[in-house]
Design an enzyme around this catalytic site. Sequence first.
Site, mmCIF file in Angstrom:
data_model
loop_
_atom_site.group_PDB
_atom_site.id
_atom_site.type_symbol
_atom_site.label_atom_id
_atom_site.label_comp_id
_atom_site.label_asym_id
_atom_site.label_seq_id
_atom_site.Cartn_x
_atom_site.Cartn_y
_atom_site.Cartn_z
ATOM 1 N N HIS A 1 39.523 34.289 44.319
ATOM 2 C CA HIS A 1 40.307 33.441 45.220
ATOM 3 C C HIS A 1 41.743 33.263 44.740
ATOM 4 O O HIS A 1 42.083 33.495 43.572
ATOM 5 C CB HIS A 1 39.627 32.072 45.392
ATOM 6 C CG HIS A 1 39.570 31.234 44.140
ATOM 7 N ND1 HIS A 1 40.552 30.326 43.798
ATOM 8 C CD2 HIS A 1 38.633 31.155 43.160
ATOM 9 C CE1 HIS A 1 40.226 29.723 42.662
ATOM 10 N NE2 HIS A 1 39.062 30.212 42.247
ATOM 11 N N CYS B 1 34.613 30.975 38.720
ATOM 12 C CA CYS B 1 35.156 31.902 39.703
ATOM 13 C C CYS B 1 36.469 32.487 39.183
ATOM 14 O O CYS B 1 37.027 32.017 38.204
ATOM 15 C CB CYS B 1 35.341 31.214 41.042
ATOM 16 S SG CYS B 1 33.768 30.805 41.836
#
Length: 515
Positions: A406, A425
Site C-alpha cells: 500500500h 504490511c
Amino acid sequence: MRRRDALSGLMVALLPSIGHGQPFAPEALPEPPPAPVIPAGPGPQSWDSVFRLAARLRRLGQDGLDVAAYAIPPDSLGSSEPATFHAAVYHAANAALGDLVLGRLRQPTGRGDILRDPAGADFPRWQGELVGAAEPAGLIDRAANLPEGAPALRAELAKAGGVVAAGGWQPIPPGGTLEPGMEDAARIPALRARLKAEDPVLAAARDGGATYDAALEAAVRRWQAASGLEVDGKVGPISQGFLNRPASARLGQIRAALDMRRNPMRPGDERRIEVNIPDYVLVVQEGERVLLKMNVIVGKPARATPTMRARLTTIQFNPTWGVPERNAREDLLPRFRRDPAGMAAKGFRLYSVVGGERVEVNPASVDWSSIRQDRFPYLIRQDAGDGNALGRIKFIMPNSDDIYLHDTPDRSLFGRPDRAFSSGCIRLAQPNELLNIAFEGMGWDAGRIQRAYDSRQTQSVGLRRSLPVRLHYTTAVVEGGRVRLRPDIYGLDAAYVREMDRGGVRMASSGGAAR
C-alpha cells in the site's frame, strides 16, 4: 593385496548397493534407479581417488555443511578394513551430494518463500555420476558450486570462518554516535579492532589509537557499503548493533544463504513482484529484466512481515483502513486517550457491537482512562483520504495473513537504511509506478487514474492479469561478485541454521533426514 586391486574387486560387490542408499526423507526424494553395474576388472576410480574423495568430504565445512553430519571414515580404515572404508566413504558422499544438490533442508519450517525443484535437479543422474566418476571429489566440487553466487559466498564463508577460528571480536562498548575527528580512549580502539578483523586495508594502516582518523572513517564507509547501510562514516546505534553481532552469526548467515540457494524452483519468464524483506526492496521482473525497483517499509520485528507466495489480483483506490485489533490496542488506544477529537478529525471512527449490530460511538463520549489494553471493546475504521494510513491506493493479494502492499502518507522513512517500521504490511515508495505496471493493457491512462483518486470514493478494480508476488527473506545479496549482508532482522537465518544442524548424521542405509 594391492589397494588398486582391492578397489576393483570391491566395486562389483559394493557400489550397486550404495546406489540404492536412501539418505533422504522418503517424501523429499523419489526412489533412485538401480545403480549401474560395474564390470569386473579395473574400475573407473583409482584407490587413491577414494582417499581424495574422503579428503574432500572432510572439507564440506567450506560449503556451509557440518562435516560431522556425514560419518566420514578415517583414512586408517582404508588399510585395515578396505571394504568397510570404501562403503562408508561412498555412503557419506551420496548423502553429502544430496545435500549439495537438493539442499540440506528440503523444506525449511515456516518458509513459504523457499521452494525446491527435486525433479529439475535430476538427482539420480548425480548419483550415477558419483558411481562412475574417475575423480568423484571433482563431482562434489561441481555440486558445491551449483548455487547462484556460490563462489562469492564460499569465499565470504572462508573469511568468516577464519575470523571465528581466530576468536571472533569483542563488542564495541555502548555510547553515543562515533564520528570522524572524535577521540575516545575505549570505544574508538574497540571499533578499530573490530573492523581490522575483516578489513585488511585498515589492518595494514597506521594505528590512530584513540582518534577517529581518516583511515578508520574510510574503513567504516567500506563496511557500511558492504552491509547495505547508510554510508555516512558515522557509527550510530544501527551500525554499532550490526558491528556487535557475534562473528558466528555472520558465519551462520552465509551458511544459510548457500543452502537456501540450492535447487530453487525457477520463476520462469512471467512478470512477477519480488519483495526482499530484510533488504527493504521491491523489484518487478520479467524474466531477468528489471522493470521497477523501489524502497519499501516492512514489518518491525515484533510484527514481522511473513514470507509467502501470493498473487496480486485487485487494486483499491481510496481505501478505508479496518484497523487490526492489535494495532487498535497497542498503537491507537494511547492516541485516543490523549486526543479523541483529534483522532476523529483524522478520519478514525469508533464502533461497538450491540445486539449483533455495529453501532458508531462518538470518541468524545468515551471515558478513555477506563479502557484497558487487554480488553479493548471497540472496532476502529479510518475513512479514506489523504491522511489514511494506507494512503490513496492498496494492492490486494489474497492470503491468510491479510498482508498487502500500500501507499502511505508518511514518506519520511523511505530514505532510512533500516526500514522495518510497519505492522506487517508493505509500504511502497513508488505506488503509482507499480500501479502503471499492474494496469498495463487495461485502458487506464493517467487521466482515468487521476479521476479515480479525485473521486474520493473507495473503488476496487480487478486486474486483467494477476501478478505472482513472492515475499522472501534473503539477507545475503551477491552483486558484482561481492557479498552484501543485511541484518537478520527477524532471526530467520539463525533459525534456518539451527534446523540445518538438528538433522544429525546422514545415513545412506536409513530413511532418516533433516527436514
